[in-house]
Design an enzyme around this catalytic site. Sequence first.
Site, PDB file in Angstrom:
ATOM      1  N   THR A 122      18.309 -22.013  26.866  1.00  0.00           N
ATOM      2  CA  THR A 122      18.486 -21.020  25.756  1.00  0.00           C
ATOM      3  C   THR A 122      17.995 -20.741  24.889  1.00  0.00           C
ATOM      4  O   THR A 122      18.627 -19.803  23.943  1.00  0.00           O
ATOM      5  CB  THR A 122      19.158 -22.570  24.842  1.00  0.00           C
ATOM      6  N   SER A 159      16.878 -23.963  33.104  1.00  0.00           N
ATOM      7  CA  SER A 159      16.206 -25.511  33.703  1.00  0.00           C
ATOM      8  C   SER A 159      16.388 -26.171  34.757  1.00  0.00           C
ATOM      9  O   SER A 159      15.537 -26.565  35.804  1.00  0.00           O
ATOM     10  CB  SER A 159      15.559 -25.755  32.612  1.00  0.00           C
ATOM     11  N   THR A 165      15.905 -26.778  27.897  1.00  0.00           N
ATOM     12  CA  THR A 165      15.421 -28.074  27.324  1.00  0.00           C
ATOM     13  C   THR A 165      16.089 -29.016  28.649  1.00  0.00           C
ATOM     14  O   THR A 165      15.743 -31.073  28.140  1.00  0.00           O
ATOM     15  CB  THR A 165      15.943 -28.827  25.924  1.00  0.00           C
ATOM     16  N   ASP A 166      16.815 -28.603  29.818  1.00  0.00           N
ATOM     17  CA  ASP A 166      17.414 -30.108  29.653  1.00  0.00           C
ATOM     18  C   ASP A 166      16.452 -30.563  31.035  1.00  0.00           C
ATOM     19  O   ASP A 166      17.004 -31.806  30.751  1.00  0.00           O
ATOM     20  CB  ASP A 166      18.552 -29.100  30.729  1.00  0.00           C
TER      21      ASP A 166
END
Length: 338
Positions: free
Chosen positions: A11, A61, A93-94
């Site tokens: 993102t 990710s 961030t996942d």
Amino acid sequence: MTVALFTLGGTIAMGGVAKGGDGPGGGAVTRLTGAQLTAAVPGLAELGMPLEVQDTQAVPSASLSFAHLLDLVRDASQAVRRGATGVVVTQGTDTLEETAYLVDLVWPHEAPFVLTGAMRNPTLAGPDGPANLLAAARVAASPAARGLGALAVLNDEIHAARWVRKTHSTSTGTFASPALGPIGQVIEGQVRILATPPGHSSPAIPGADRLTAAGLADTRVALYTVTLDDDGALLEGLADTHQGLVVAGFGVGHVSSALAPVFGALAERIPVVLTSRCGAGSVLRQTYGAVGSERDLLRRGLINAGLLDPYKARILLRLLLAAGVDREAITAAFARHG
Ligand code: ASP
């Protein structure tokens, strides 16, 4: 003195919706380069250290692999050997809680390795990427962060890779360390370390620099979450296709009485690591005695992961197996890291 910045996808690097759809279903996917990312960060110029930018894997990710990350660690190591004070990686961030822990297990330097990302992409009101990148660069440049291994820096909080979790699907305050809280904060631009995790004088995985993509591909570790009234059909034949298993058990490390012998039989063939599916807290060792309790499962040969959450336990087990470590050393590693 420099800070080495490696950009992946996620993102933080999304430039908005591409015309005609830039992916199978349209949506935000277009990638910003490291130069564009850094240009959008007010205050970066005052860091006092230039950023050496390297754009690498432009993938979400979820599509990163252990091999990608070990390549990244090698590139980052070279940057540190060339004189970089610290490293920043931007990514989605996942999987950041997993990638950070993987890096933490193999990072051999005192220089901080800082991972960051964003929850709001740059086309939205109040994107958090620029602030996170600035805070991450400050931590990477800070003498106070040396020797702390891999760190996740978001929302002006500094989390040790060992403890950090993504706890909310959309909140900008998603990263937390439920076991102890952040180990530090960035306050008015100053890096304040408030608690120090155990030292990182040497990498935790022996021979990590010799791990290969082929060796990793041959090392499959499954993660199985137990659920109410599950007959365990998915576990059939697992030891033929996988070299290790992490079980996310109920509460303090329990499974049903029906599944206890199934896990026991698997543990006779492959290492089976017991974690808790709760999201925080430890697996116990000697409190409950029923069939399927932690005492029963440990007696059947499961390995206690202590406070290590299921995702991180899977990273540790896969790296240990890929490094060719035997069962005794695996048990010792979980005793040390759990
Ligand atoms: N799906 C994105 C990723 O992890 C989400 C994010 O960047 O926060 O790549």
